[in-house]
Scaffold this active site. Sequence first.
Site, PDB file in Angstrom:
ATOM      1  N   HIS B  63       0.770  -1.423  -0.064  1.00 48.26           N
ATOM      2  CA  HIS B  63      -0.100   0.049   0.196  1.00 48.26           C
ATOM      3  C   HIS B  63       0.867   1.363  -0.011  1.00 48.26           C
ATOM      4  O   HIS B  63       0.257   2.270  -0.509  1.00 48.26           O
ATOM      5  CB  HIS B  63      -1.002  -0.252   1.146  1.00 48.26           C
ATOM      6  CG  HIS B  63      -2.147  -1.108   0.937  1.00 48.26           C
ATOM      7  ND1 HIS B  63      -2.293  -2.053   1.986  1.00 48.26           N
ATOM      8  CD2 HIS B  63      -2.786  -1.416  -0.229  1.00 48.26           C
ATOM      9  CE1 HIS B  63      -3.001  -3.088   1.527  1.00 48.26           C
ATOM     10  NE2 HIS B  63      -3.536  -2.594   0.391  1.00 48.26           N
ATOM     11  N   GLU B 107     -14.966  -1.589  -6.753  1.00 49.96           N
ATOM     12  CA  GLU B 107     -14.770  -2.861  -6.343  1.00 49.96           C
ATOM     13  C   GLU B 107     -15.636  -3.706  -6.846  1.00 49.96           C
ATOM     14  O   GLU B 107     -16.857  -3.622  -6.676  1.00 49.96           O
ATOM     15  CB  GLU B 107     -14.219  -3.071  -4.986  1.00 49.96           C
ATOM     16  CG  GLU B 107     -14.215  -4.253  -4.326  1.00 49.96           C
ATOM     17  CD  GLU B 107     -13.292  -5.336  -5.000  1.00 49.96           C
ATOM     18  OE1 GLU B 107     -12.205  -4.886  -4.687  1.00 49.96           O
ATOM     19  OE2 GLU B 107     -13.650  -6.499  -5.486  1.00 49.96           O
ATOM     20  N   ASP B 139     -18.083  -3.396 -12.008  1.00 50.04           N
ATOM     21  CA  ASP B 139     -16.666  -3.908 -12.898  1.00 50.04           C
ATOM     22  C   ASP B 139     -16.092  -2.733 -13.133  1.00 50.04           C
ATOM     23  O   ASP B 139     -16.643  -1.692 -13.699  1.00 50.04           O
ATOM     24  CB  ASP B 139     -17.472  -4.621 -14.190  1.00 50.04           C
ATOM     25  CG  ASP B 139     -16.255  -5.118 -14.864  1.00 50.04           C
ATOM     26  OD1 ASP B 139     -15.267  -5.527 -14.745  1.00 50.04           O
ATOM     27  OD2 ASP B 139     -16.326  -4.815 -16.333  1.00 50.04           O
ATOM     28  N   ASP B 158      -5.561  -1.549  -8.283  1.00 51.72           N
ATOM     29  CA  ASP B 158      -5.123  -2.533  -7.244  1.00 51.72           C
ATOM     30  C   ASP B 158      -5.860  -3.826  -7.559  1.00 51.72           C
ATOM     31  O   ASP B 158      -6.945  -4.154  -6.645  1.00 51.72           O
ATOM     32  CB  ASP B 158      -5.402  -1.875  -5.978  1.00 51.72           C
ATOM     33  CG  ASP B 158      -5.095  -2.679  -4.681  1.00 51.72           C
ATOM     34  OD1 ASP B 158      -4.750  -3.834  -4.738  1.00 51.72           O
ATOM     35  OD2 ASP B 158      -5.391  -2.363  -3.437  1.00 51.72           O
ATOM     36  N   PRO B 165     -11.829 -12.350 -12.069  1.00 51.77           N
ATOM     37  CA  PRO B 165     -12.479 -11.059 -12.040  1.00 51.77           C
ATOM     38  C   PRO B 165     -11.610 -10.073 -12.620  1.00 51.77           C
ATOM     39  O   PRO B 165     -12.011  -9.059 -12.969  1.00 51.77           O
ATOM     40  CB  PRO B 165     -12.965 -10.733 -10.659  1.00 51.77           C
ATOM     41  CG  PRO B 165     -13.039 -12.225  -9.975  1.00 51.77           C
ATOM     42  CD  PRO B 165     -12.159 -13.079 -10.792  1.00 51.77           C
TER      43      PRO B 165
END
EC number: 2.5.1.16
Lengths: 285, 285
Positions: B63, B107, B139, B158, B165
Site C-alpha cells: 500500500h 470494487e 466492474d 489494485d 475477475p
Amino acid sequence: MIDLWYTENHQEDTRFSIKVKEHLHSEKSPFQQIDFFESDTFGRFFTLDGLMMVTQKDEFIYHDMITHIPMAVNPSIKRVLIIGGGDGGTAREILRYNHIEKVDMVEIDERVVRLCQQYLPQTACQLDQDPRLTLYFEDGLKFVQEANDEIYDLILVDSTDPIGPGEGLFTYDFYNNCKRVLSDAGILINQHESPYYESYAHEMKRAHSKIKATFPIAKVYQFHMPTYPSGHWLFGFASKKYDPLADLQKEAWMNFGLRTRYYNTDLHMGAFMLPTYVKESLENA
Amino acid sequence: MIDLWYTENHQEDTRFSIKVKEHLHSEKSPFQQIDFFESDTFGRFFTLDGLMMVTQKDEFIYHDMITHIPMAVNPSIKRVLIIGGGDGGTAREILRYNHIEKVDMVEIDERVVRLCQQYLPQTACQLDQDPRLTLYFEDGLKFVQEANDEIYDLILVDSTDPIGPGEGLFTYDFYNNCKRVLSDAGILINQHESPYYESYAHEMKRAHSKIKATFPIAKVYQFHMPTYPSGHWLFGFASKKYDPLADLQKEAWMNFGLRTRYYNTDLHMGAFMLPTYVKESLENA
C-alpha cells in the site's frame, strides 16, 4: 510416480517447498548435512543442514550482488579473499575480471566443494581451472587470524547463517581481523541476513552493530533472492575509505564489458536505497 | 491441537505455506472464493480463489508503494480512482493526504469489502469513515468505459491477477479508457505481476507491452513483497507527461509529513533501478 517435496521452514509456521524429481545425494560431512536435489523450476539445488544454499535458477542474483558491487567501487582490486562460498559461484564471478591477480578461497568443508564440482558445475566450474585461485580447506576465522596485515583488497564473506559452521564469521574477532588484513583501499562484503522475519532481522542487527563499530564506512544493500526466507536478502558493504555510492566508478565498471543478468550500475545505486523499516532497524542496531 | 496449513502453489512444483490458527471465514461470492485466516507470523490474512491477497504483517509494503510513488511525482493530485482494492488499504493510504478532494473506489465484489470491514479493520478502517470516498460495486472496466473525460488525476489499479475477475483490467480497452479519463497531469499505477516465475513474467510482459503502446511514459518499479510468489513484485507507472524519476518532488512529499514504514524518497529512486534480466524482459515485451 513418487511425490517428493523438499521443505524449508522459513519460520516455525511458514514453509517453502519444492517438488523434487530426484534426491541426487545425501551425506553427513564432519561439519554439516549436505543434500543435492533435482527439480523442474529451480534445476539442481543443494542444501546444508536442510537450508537452501544455491539453485541453478537464481544463483546468478546472489553471485552478481556479492562480487560486482565492490568491483564497481574499486575497479583496481587485485587480491581477493573468499570466506566460504564452497559452491564456487563467487569465485567464478570474481575470476571473470582478468586483472585480478590472486584469489584465496577458504572453505571449511571440502565435501561441499567436491560435491558441487560433481553436481553443480554451473557454479563450481572455475574451482580447478584458474591458476589464480588457491583453495584452503580451513576455518575462515582461523585463516584471517593467521594472515598477514594488509594483503587483500577485498574480502567476500559468502557464509551460511550464524548458527553452526558459520558462527565465527559473525564475531568482532573476525571483523577486526578482516580489517587488519585488508589494504587501505580494502572492502569487506558479508552475507547480512534479512530484515523481514524476526529471527533473521535479529541476526542482521547483531552483524551490523559489530561491523559499524569496526569499520569507518558500513552500509547495507538489498536484493531479491526468491529461494531465501522472505526473498528479501542483504549484503553488508564495509570499508576503510570507499563509499559505495559516492565512489561508484560507473564507466570503469562498464569498460570491463562483463555481461550480467542481475547487476547493473543503476541497480547498484538502487540496492542501497532501503525501505524505512530496514533503515531504522539498522540505525538502532 | 489441530495442524492446519494454508498453501499457495507459486508454481506447480513450488509451494508457500502458513500455519493457520483459525480459519475465520469461508464463502463463495458471485465472483470468487473468499477466505480469512488467523496466523502467528502474519496475523490475519485473506485469500481470493486460494491466492494470497493481504496479510497484516506486510500489507504496508504494497500500500505504500502503490500510493506514495505517484503522490511524490505529482503532489497536486486531487481526484483519485481506485480500481479493485477491496481490502481498503490503498484507500486508507491515499486518504492520508488531506488535500485529496475525491476518491472513487470501484470494487467488483462487495463481499470483499464487507468481510474486510469485519475481519481486517487494519486495512478497511477508512472505507465507511471518510466523506471524500465513494464506493462503487461495479466492474472496473465498465466503470472507466462510462466515465467522463479527464476527471481523474490518478488511477490506482489494485487488482488480482489477469485470470478471473481481474482479467478485463489487463486489456487495451481498459488502458485506453484510463488514458481518456485521466487529466493531462494524470498518472496510472497498475499491479504489474512479477518477473521471476515464468507464468508471472509472461503476464508482466503482456501488461507492459499494452501500457507502453498506450501511454507516452511507461516505467516499472519493484518492491519486496514476501507473501507474493517469489517476493519480487512490480507496479507499473504510466503517465502522459510525468517521469517518475526526473519529476520526483522530494521536498514537496516530505513536507506532507507522512510517516511511512516502507516508502521514502530515496527508495522511490531505487525502486525503478531494475535488474538487467527484468529490464531486458520489459524492453522485449
